[in-house]
Scaffold this motif. Structure first.
Motif, PDB file in Angstrom:
ATOM      1  N   ASP A   1      49.171  27.853  53.032  1.00 61.67           N
ATOM      2  CA  ASP A   1      47.523  27.931  52.949  1.00 61.67           C
ATOM      3  C   ASP A   1      47.414  29.198  53.178  1.00 61.67           C
ATOM      4  OD1 ASP A   1      45.350  26.561  51.985  1.00 61.67           O
ATOM      5  OD2 ASP A   1      44.932  26.156  53.789  1.00 61.67           O
ATOM      6  N   GLY A   2      46.940  29.589  52.636  1.00 60.30           N
ATOM      7  CA  GLY A   2      46.255  31.240  52.504  1.00 60.30           C
ATOM      8  C   GLY A   2      46.783  32.780  52.231  1.00 60.30           C
ATOM      9  N   ALA A   3      48.702  31.851  51.660  1.00 56.82           N
ATOM     10  CA  ALA A   3      49.089  32.769  51.177  1.00 56.82           C
ATOM     11  C   ALA A   3      48.491  33.173  49.948  1.00 56.82           C
ATOM     12  CB  ALA A   3      50.695  32.314  51.088  1.00 56.82           C
ATOM     13  N   LYS A   4      49.094  34.467  49.391  1.00 58.55           N
ATOM     14  CA  LYS A   4      48.614  34.799  48.316  1.00 58.55           C
ATOM     15  C   LYS A   4      49.521  35.157  47.731  1.00 58.55           C
ATOM     16  CE  LYS A   4      44.727  37.381  50.554  1.00 58.55           C
ATOM     17  NZ  LYS A   4      43.507  38.346  50.859  1.00 58.55           N
ATOM     18  N   LEU A   5      49.408  34.760  46.322  1.00 57.90           N
ATOM     19  CA  LEU A   5      50.772  35.338  45.585  1.00 57.90           C
ATOM     20  C   LEU A   5      49.759  36.493  44.022  1.00 57.90           C
ATOM     21  CD1 LEU A   5      51.384  32.143  43.783  1.00 57.90           C
ATOM     22  CD2 LEU A   5      52.548  33.346  45.507  1.00 57.90           C
ATOM     23  N   ARG A   6      51.022  38.312  44.428  1.00 57.16           N
ATOM     24  CA  ARG A   6      49.949  39.331  43.471  1.00 57.16           C
ATOM     25  C   ARG A   6      50.852  38.953  42.075  1.00 57.16           C
ATOM     26  NH1 ARG A   6      53.052  44.171  43.274  1.00 57.16           N
ATOM     27  NH2 ARG A   6      51.469  45.855  42.635  1.00 57.16           N
ATOM     28  N   LEU A   7      49.846  39.247  40.913  1.00 55.58           N
ATOM     29  CA  LEU A   7      50.376  39.198  40.204  1.00 55.58           C
ATOM     30  C   LEU A   7      49.498  41.015  39.506  1.00 55.58           C
ATOM     31  CD1 LEU A   7      49.913  36.476  40.181  1.00 55.58           C
ATOM     32  CD2 LEU A   7      49.393  36.280  37.839  1.00 55.58           C
ATOM     33  N   ALA A   8      50.585  41.788  39.513  1.00 50.78           N
ATOM     34  CA  ALA A   8      50.614  42.955  39.784  1.00 50.78           C
ATOM     35  C   ALA A   8      50.201  43.989  37.755  1.00 50.78           C
ATOM     36  CB  ALA A   8      51.761  44.361  39.699  1.00 50.78           C
ATOM     37  N   GLY A   9      48.720  44.055  38.320  1.00 51.56           N
ATOM     38  CA  GLY A   9      48.185  44.977  36.865  1.00 51.56           C
ATOM     39  C   GLY A   9      47.429  43.234  36.222  1.00 51.56           C
ATOM     40  N   GLN A  10      47.296  41.982  36.806  1.00 49.33           N
ATOM     41  CA  GLN A  10      46.212  41.160  35.789  1.00 49.33           C
ATOM     42  C   GLN A  10      45.068  42.119  36.462  1.00 49.33           C
ATOM     43  OE1 GLN A  10      47.160  39.584  33.306  1.00 49.33           O
ATOM     44  NE2 GLN A  10      49.477  40.482  33.320  1.00 49.33           N
ATOM     45  N   GLY A  11      44.242  42.462  37.706  1.00 59.27           N
ATOM     46  CA  GLY A  11      43.189  42.706  37.689  1.00 59.27           C
ATOM     47  C   GLY A  11      42.266  43.609  36.512  1.00 59.27           C
TER      48      GLY A  11
ATOM     49  N   PRO B   1      35.754  38.750  34.172  1.00 59.78           N
ATOM     50  CA  PRO B   1      34.561  39.496  33.671  1.00 59.78           C
ATOM     51  C   PRO B   1      34.570  39.680  32.063  1.00 59.78           C
ATOM     52  CG  PRO B   1      35.222  41.109  36.095  1.00 59.78           C
ATOM     53  CD  PRO B   1      36.420  39.794  35.544  1.00 59.78           C
ATOM     54  N   GLN B   2      36.094  39.879  31.727  1.00 66.34           N
ATOM     55  CA  GLN B   2      35.976  40.492  30.434  1.00 66.34           C
ATOM     56  C   GLN B   2      36.366  39.059  29.394  1.00 66.34           C
ATOM     57  OE1 GLN B   2      37.809  41.490  32.755  1.00 66.34           O
ATOM     58  NE2 GLN B   2      40.303  41.477  32.568  1.00 66.34           N
ATOM     59  N   GLY B   3      36.460  38.118  30.493  1.00 70.48           N
ATOM     60  CA  GLY B   3      36.375  36.492  29.579  1.00 70.48           C
ATOM     61  C   GLY B   3      37.279  35.531  29.988  1.00 70.48           C
ATOM     62  N   PRO B   4      37.268  34.623  30.192  1.00 76.10           N
ATOM     63  CA  PRO B   4      39.096  33.729  30.641  1.00 76.10           C
ATOM     64  C   PRO B   4      40.306  33.916  30.062  1.00 76.10           C
ATOM     65  CG  PRO B   4      37.197  32.395  28.343  1.00 76.10           C
ATOM     66  CD  PRO B   4      37.811  33.641  28.789  1.00 76.10           C
ATOM     67  N   LYS B   5      40.680  34.405  31.180  1.00 74.99           N
ATOM     68  CA  LYS B   5      42.256  34.699  31.364  1.00 74.99           C
ATOM     69  C   LYS B   5      42.662  33.807  31.391  1.00 74.99           C
ATOM     70  CE  LYS B   5      43.671  38.918  32.371  1.00 74.99           C
ATOM     71  NZ  LYS B   5      44.533  39.609  33.704  1.00 74.99           N
ATOM     72  N   THR B   6      44.263  33.126  30.871  1.00 76.01           N
ATOM     73  CA  THR B   6      45.234  32.566  31.053  1.00 76.01           C
ATOM     74  C   THR B   6      47.010  32.857  31.252  1.00 76.01           C
ATOM     75  OG1 THR B   6      44.469  30.595  29.699  1.00 76.01           O
ATOM     76  CG2 THR B   6      46.861  30.238  30.269  1.00 76.01           C
ATOM     77  N   LEU B   7      46.970  32.578  33.178  1.00 75.90           N
ATOM     78  CA  LEU B   7      48.977  33.050  33.175  1.00 75.90           C
ATOM     79  C   LEU B   7      49.325  31.507  33.738  1.00 75.90           C
ATOM     80  CD1 LEU B   7      46.435  35.648  34.998  1.00 75.90           C
ATOM     81  CD2 LEU B   7      47.712  36.124  33.167  1.00 75.90           C
ATOM     82  N   GLU B   8      50.500  31.794  33.666  1.00 75.42           N
ATOM     83  CA  GLU B   8      51.307  31.265  33.905  1.00 75.42           C
ATOM     84  C   GLU B   8      51.961  31.887  35.579  1.00 75.42           C
ATOM     85  OE1 GLU B   8      55.164  30.358  31.899  1.00 75.42           O
ATOM     86  OE2 GLU B   8      53.982  28.971  30.732  1.00 75.42           O
ATOM     87  N   VAL B   9      52.108  31.165  36.702  1.00 73.72           N
ATOM     88  CA  VAL B   9      52.615  31.350  37.953  1.00 73.72           C
ATOM     89  C   VAL B   9      53.784  30.918  38.488  1.00 73.72           C
ATOM     90  CG1 VAL B   9      51.244  31.877  40.350  1.00 73.72           C
ATOM     91  CG2 VAL B   9      50.045  32.099  38.593  1.00 73.72           C
TER      92      VAL B   9
END
Length: 310
Positions: free
Chosen positions: A181-191, A165-173
């Motif tokens: 397939d369907g598993a979720k990766l959690r990136l704390a504090g990146q919401g 919502p605040q614009g494009p965000k580029t992250l390294e995962v």
């Protein structure tokens, strides 16, 4: 502050006696339909999205639903009613977003006095019978992470760019090798961020991209291995693709179409739990024949005692 009654059951399209699972199902369908990400710039859809979220916030909670249902027979006539004193200037959050009249309706504020709750704000009773916010969290965000099967097999770091919502965000995962397939990766504090509180989390849901050679079946991979008729009849050593490159497979004589060969540990997953690759034999007949080739095939047909349909 007189406000108009809102029929939350009608907003979600369910009966007043609907079960919790029916309410949840109706909400998910409408939330998908009116989600701002799917209707960019559509103010009408945005308002509908707020309405169905407000309705679900009330009807999913047994205590809020009980209080709402206690409005009595006036709900049928859309009556005006007066809220309890002390709630005129209440400020609250829902899922990390702050509302002071521009979010949930005045009806919601009047009836629940800012006890929106949910993950956005955790409320606890104060000595005066009201509610006080203890901690504020931004909204959790979920996005899709498409990966090729080769990327899944390798794992490792991957750069992703998301439209937030605040614009494009580029992250390294960091992608674990063999992730499902369907598993979720959690990136704390990146919401989503929230003023005066902690940002929500970002959840990346893995989606396998279609592959031109392989089909995924649980932890197993399947592929076709094409053979010439003489290779299937006499046997041969042929290359077979895997996610790490080609390997050589020995085809025994007399292998018919549909026969499968198992290559252990060449499927999906990782370590000792990695699945297998099933290579299916498929026989391809030549379409164009030279005169000498046709003569040889005809001679074989005339002298062979083999009956394919016997």
């Amino acid at each position: 502050m007189a406000v108009s009654y809102k029929d939350y059951y009608k907003l979600l399209g369910v009966e007043r006696g609907a079960k919790a699972e029916d309410i949840s199902k109706a909400y998910k369908k409408l939330a998908r339909k009116y989600h701002p990400d799917l209707n960019p710039g559509d103010k009408q859809s945005e308002e509908k999205f707020k309405e169905v979220n407000e309705a679900y916030e009330v009807l999913k909670d047994p205590e809020k639903r009980r209080l709402y249902d206690q409005l009595g027979p006036d709900w049928q006539h859309g009556q005006q009613f007066q809220g309890a004193p002390g709630f005129e200037n209440m400020h609250f959050t829902f899922n990390g977003k702050s509302f002071d009249g521009s979010g949930f309706s005045d009806f919601f504020e009047t009836l629940f006095g800012g006890a929106g709750g949910g993950r956005g704000t955790q409320f606890g009773p104060d000595p005066f019978g009201g509610f006080s916010a203890r901690q504020r969290h931004g909204r959790d965000v979920e996005a899709e992470l498409p990966l090729s099967l080769e990327e899944v097999a390798r794992g490792g770091r991957r750069t992703v760019t998301l439209q937030m919502p605040q614009g494009p965000k580029t992250l390294e995962v960091t992608v674990p090798a063999g992730i499902r397939d369907g598993a979720k990766l959690r990136l704390a504090g990146q919401g989503d961020p929230v003023s005066g509180g902690t940002p929500g989390d970002l959840f990346l849901r893995v989606r396998y991209l279609p592959h031109h050679l392989f089909k995924v079946d649980g932890d197993s991979l399947q592929c076709d291995v094409w053979l010439a008729p003489w290779e299937a009849t006499l046997g041969a050593k042929v290359p077979v693709p895997t996610l790490e490159g080609q390997v050589e497979l020995t085809i025994p004589p007399g292998s018919s179409s549909g026969r499968k060969f198992r290559l252990r540990g060449k499927g999906m997953g990782s370590g000792v739990n990695r699945g297998d690759l099933l290579a299916r034999v498929m026989i391809k007949a030549p379409v164009q024949l030279s005169a000498p080739e046709r003569e040889l095939w005809q001679k074989l047909a005339d002298t062979s005692a083999f009956q394919a349909r016997a």
